[in-house]
Design an enzyme around this catalytic site. Structure first.
Site, mmCIF file in Angstrom:
data_model
loop_
_atom_site.group_PDB
_atom_site.id
_atom_site.type_symbol
_atom_site.label_atom_id
_atom_site.label_comp_id
_atom_site.label_asym_id
_atom_site.label_seq_id
_atom_site.Cartn_x
_atom_site.Cartn_y
_atom_site.Cartn_z
ATOM 1 N N SER A 47 28.189 -47.783 19.967
ATOM 2 C CA SER A 47 27.722 -47.693 18.580
ATOM 3 C C SER A 47 29.110 -48.373 17.545
ATOM 4 C CB SER A 47 26.890 -46.877 18.254
ATOM 5 O OG SER A 47 27.305 -45.583 18.070
ATOM 6 N N GLY A 48 30.146 -47.574 17.422
ATOM 7 C CA GLY A 48 31.037 -47.843 16.578
ATOM 8 C C GLY A 48 31.282 -46.275 16.281
ATOM 9 N N SER B 88 26.114 -36.944 21.380
ATOM 10 C CA SER B 88 25.576 -35.694 21.427
ATOM 11 C C SER B 88 23.460 -36.515 21.100
ATOM 12 C CB SER B 88 25.466 -35.523 19.692
ATOM 13 O OG SER B 88 25.622 -35.592 18.725
#
Lengths: 638, 304
Positions: free
Chosen positions: A479-480, A549
């Site tokens: 996602s970056g 996470s």
């Protein structure tokens, strides 16, 4: 005296001298019991019979019952007592009982509350629930079938919950022609089983027929060889739990502080064990402060003594700190305080135990966070075998080690149900997911103390001229997160801020190299990162973390470790298709082909944050734009 | 020295424990007060639980405007005596549409009571409401938990109840959810009467027999508490006869069947109850609409 005589006599007393009747009735004691049996053992019939014989069924109910019996009953033209107690519409259609139901009846000596517990395999949790408040358990056995797997399970569960009185009711004696040899063989079987399993030292065997009424309220002529009590006689005379509790040391878990004005300060709660009088020396746990009881206050005046089982309000001679969750105890024999335990847990939720995840634990009036280790073993309730297990599934019973985030006041469950029994609550769904019984405290909790230091987190932060924070980046793989976190750190560095970036992949090369990607390992991974981030904020740093996470509960666990306002959740919001399209590390391809298991977004879930402090959209923003956006929202940094 | 607590002492201790848990763990509790005998006991228990403080929550009466005059009188008196705030809520829509027990049948209960209750709870923002229901009243009540969770739309899902172990209640809820709490779940009708007797708890005089104006309607005996209003709504004045009657349960006067009786004191009422052969709810018309599973259905829709 026959059963008809008993009813007649009661009726006569009610009719002739209601005051005398009320006088005897108000001195009755209360026995709570459960009935356990598998489908078709005649459990509902027995309860229906007890209600019927103690005149708890009214004419209109009886009429409805007779009509129902003919329509859907299983007894032909006879009354089907089972229909009286099978409550919910859904159950009646399926012909089974699916939940614990409570029934009430009374005789001249006692009032009874019956928890009707279903017997099928998948409902261990219902029986445990019903047994938790019971003084006695009736295990029903079909005389034609004898002791079966379910009987053993029910006996084990009753023992586990600490039900002291067990009645083995050998039912349907009418269907085996009241055969004494068969009955004796069943009782012997059960005796051998309990000896082997090391459970339920005392039990009482009674030959009955719920349908025909043998040995329920009156001695049956069909079993002249049986010299023991009828079921009802036994229920009327057996010893109650709360009488036993009174002989133990005084304990009062504080529910509520009663403070109507400046002149009155009382502590309200239900006495769990022992008794208390004005003048008694007490100790408040966990603080250990002592005082003396001055009075026991009630609406009807002050009491000279109060005992286990009563709800009271007591006052002290001194201004001692005491609030909800504290336990008031006799001064010279207080309960233990600890934060590490060995415990048995019964799992009650469809979602299995997440090892290492933080749950709410409610014990007495104390509510704390608790984490559970991988089970030492689980118990096969049918064979009593100990099995290795990684987690606890619905209805599983396991022995575990458990840690709470702060010390709690407790006693072993065998000493006190009130200070040894607890429930576990899922922090996100708020469901009650487990019930536990504490065995003992683990030594290490008592030997590790917190070392106080003079230079604390405020001093560290002041020197660095910044407010310590954790910038927690969460999002799918690709996602970056790392790229944006890196951009943010570069900007903070230019602004002379002291930072540290904890990157998911990097941490797994060292601190967490022993962890894999199972759910339990992922939870432990995040817990350790949370602890490291906390140490670094204590040192005054601004910490940036870049971890997938995926679970809300663990992110919230880390949030709870930090002081208010220091945890900044940054959701790097990238749709799965976009992240998969990028696939910088080639991981999505591997996961899709099955070469990589438990990959977030593919075969393991990602729970997006509900209210992140900051959200960045990497489809519309470049990494640099996102970093600028984050810095703007973080200002001021001091 | 040990002593065996009586069943009423144990029931009382349990109810008080439940009330204190709710006050400690909820933000805005309220006690639903219907002025009946069960409410009377519940209120008395609340006063005991928090003494010398007054109970730290208000009383809420969801009014249908069709209650007996004696009930309104006792309601105001008890609120005053206990030092508690009394909130009375009437569903404005039901009022505007003139909903009544004669023309609207089950809709009367639905709008005034079920909808009225939901609207009242939403209006005041209560997150926990005490109710005086007992498990011995009806089959589906026997399975209800003491802490019963309702969704934001007040629905009840009997398959999705939280297990209740020992005396540990899980009162945690997500935003919008509320709890109904039944502190006298484990009391029976006889326990209630006996407790009222032992503690001299004031109850509505209608529970005791007296000569009262009555009329018959669809085969049942009713009291003409407000004859003019009855006439207006029914379109004709019902035929009134004086009879010695009393009530075993109290609700809206045109929906609550009376029994002919000579029981003028509490022991006589208890005596009559013990020797009687029909159950308490038979006097209420409400359980019969909708057939077999009617109470369960009403509860899923949000009725108390």
């Amino acid at each position: 005296m026959s059963e008809a005589d008993t009813i007649y006599k009661t009726d006569a007393l009610i009719a002739e001298d209601i005051d005398a009747y009320l006088e005897t009735h108000q001195h009755k004691s209360l026995l709570r019991f459960i009935t356990c049996g598998s489908v078709d053992d005649g459990k509902s019939t027995l309860i229906g019979r007890l209600l019927y014989d103690s005149k708890m069924i009214f004419e209109d109910q009886l009429e409805a019952l007779q009509a129902d019996s003919k329509r859907v009953g299983t007894q032909g033209q006879e009354i089907d007592f089972a229909l009286l107690v099978d409550g919910l519409a859904a159950e009646r259609e399926q012909g089974i009982t699916i939940d614990v139901a409570y029934r009430f009846f009374a005789t001249e000596k006692r009032k009874f509350i019956v928890a009707d517990c279903p017997g099928h395999e998948q409902y261990t949790r219902n029986m445990v629930t019903g047994a938790s408040t019971a003084d006695l358990a009736i295990l029903l056995v079909d005389a034609r079938k004898g002791i079966i797997v379910q009987t053993r399970r029910h006996a084990y569960l009753a023992h586990l919950i600490g039900v002291k009185n067990i009645v083995l009711a050998v039912n349907k004696m009418d269907l085996i022609d009241y055969d004494q040899a068969r009955y004796d063989a069943i009782c012997d079987d059960f005796r051998a089983f309990v000896r082997e399993a090391g459970i339920a030292e005392n039990f009482t065997c009674i030959p009955i027929s719920g349908l025909a009424g043998d040995n329920i309220t009156s001695r049956s002529a069909n079993t002249p060889w049986y010299g023991g009590e009828t079921l009802m006689e036994h229920l009327e005379t057996v010893e109650l739990n709360n009488t036993d509790d009174q002989s133990k040391a005084f304990r009062l878990p504080v529910q509520w502080v009663n403070r109507p004005n400046l002149d009155f300060r009382g502590f309200s709660g239900l006495i769990s064990t022992g008794s208390v009088k004005p003048g008694d020396a007490i100790r408040v746990l966990p603080s250990g402060k002592t005082s003396t009881v001055t009075k026991i206050v009630t609406l009807e005046g002050e009491l000279e003594e109060a005992v286990a089982g009563q709800s009271v309000t007591i006052c002290f001679a001194d201004e001692v700190d005491c609030s909800r969750g504290n336990v008031i105890a006799t001064a010279d024999n207080p309960p233990e305080v600890s934060d590490q335990f060995e415990s048995t847990i019964v799992w009650m939720d469809d979602d299995p135990l997440h090892v290492g995840r933080s749950y709410w634990l409610k014990l007495g009036t104390q509510m704390v966070s608790a984490t559970v280790q991988q089970p030492k073993y689980t118990v096969n309730v049918n064979t009593m075998e100990h099995l290795a297990a990684k987690t606890l599934e619905l209805n599983a019973i396991g022995v575990v080690e458990l840690a709470t985030d702060k010390p709690i006041v407790f006693e072993p469950y065998t000493t006190s149900r009130a200070l040894g029994g607890y429930i576990l609550i899922d922090k996100i769904t708020n469901r009650t997911v487990g019930a536990g019984m504490l065995h003992f405290s683990l030594r290490r909790a008592q030997n590790v103390h917190w070392q106080a230091t003079d230079i604390g987190r405020d001093e560290h932060a002041n020197l660095k001229n910044q407010k310590p924070r954790v910038l927690w980046f969460t999002g799918l793989s690709g996602s970056g997160k790392s790229t944006i976190a890196n951009e943010v750190e570069k900007r903070l560095n230019l602004m002379n801020r002291h930072t540290f970036l904890l990157d998911g992949d990097n941490v797994r090369h060292g601190l967490n190299k022993d962890l894999g990607f199972t759910e339990a390992d992922r939870i432990e991974n995040i817990r350790r990162v949370g602890e490291v981030a906390k140490l670094m904020t204590d040192a005054g740093l601004i910490v940036l973390t870049a971890f997938i996470s995926p679970f809300r509960a663990e992110r919230d666990m880390v949030r709870a470790m930090m002081p208010e306002g220091e945890f900044v959740e940054i959701f790097v919001d990238t749709p799965l298709e976009v992240a998969e399209e990028r696939d910088v590390k080639g991981l999505y391809k591997k996961a899709r082909s099955g070469a990589l298991k438990n990959f977030t977004g593919i075969d393991s879930p990602y729970e997006a944050p509900l209210n992140p402090e900051i959200r960045v959209n990497t489809v519309e923003m470049t990494a640099a734009d996102a970093a600028e956006h984050i810095i703007r929202l973080l200002m001021p940094l001091k | 020295m040990t002593r065996t607590l009586t069943h009423l002492e144990r029931l009382e201790a349990e109810s008080i424990h439940i009330m204190r848990e709710v006050v400690a763990e909820s933000e805005r509790p309220v006690m639903l007060y219907s002025v009946g005998k069960d409410s009377a006991v519940m209120l008395h228990l609340a006063r005991k639980a928090f003494y010398p403080s007054p109970p730290p929550f208000p009383l809420l009466h969801v009014d249908t405007t069709w209650k007996f005059q004696d009930m309104y009188k006792l309601r105001d008196q008890m609120a005053n005596e206990s030092g508690m705030e009394l909130l009375v809520y009437q569903n404005q829509e039901a009022m505007d549409r003139g909903i009544n027990p004669f023309d609207h049948g089950p809709l009367h209960t639905d709008m005034w009571k079920t909808e009225g209750l939901k609207m009242a709870l939403d209006h005041y923002g209560f997150d926990a409401a005490f109710g005086g229901a007992r498990r011995d009243e009806e089959k589906s009540r026997a399975k209800e938990r003491i802490f019963s969770f309702r969704t934001a739309t007040h629905g009840w899902d009997p398959k999705n109840q939280r297990p209740e172990l020992w005396n540990l209640y899980n009162a945690r809820k997500t935003k919008g959810e509320s709890i109904r709490i039944f502190p006298i779940s484990n009391w029976t009708e006889l326990d209630i009467w006996q407790y009222i007797h032992l503690n001299d708890i004031p109850i509505v005089p209608l529970y005791f027999s007296a000569k009262r104006p009555t009329y018959e309607y669809q085969g049942q005996l009713f009291m003409a508490d407000d004859i003019d209003r009855l006439e207006r709504v029914m379109g004709k004045r019902p035929e009134i006869t004086e009879r010695s009657i009393r009530f075993r349960t109290l609700g809206c006067f045109p929906l609550t069947g009376a029994v002919e009786s000579d029981a003028k004191t509490l022991p006589e009422v208890i005596q009559e109850m013990l020797l009687t052969t029909t159950s308490e709810r038979q006097g209420r018309v409400i359980d019969k609409d909708g057939g077999d599973a009617s109470m369960e259905k009403k509860k899923q829709e949000g009725y108390f």
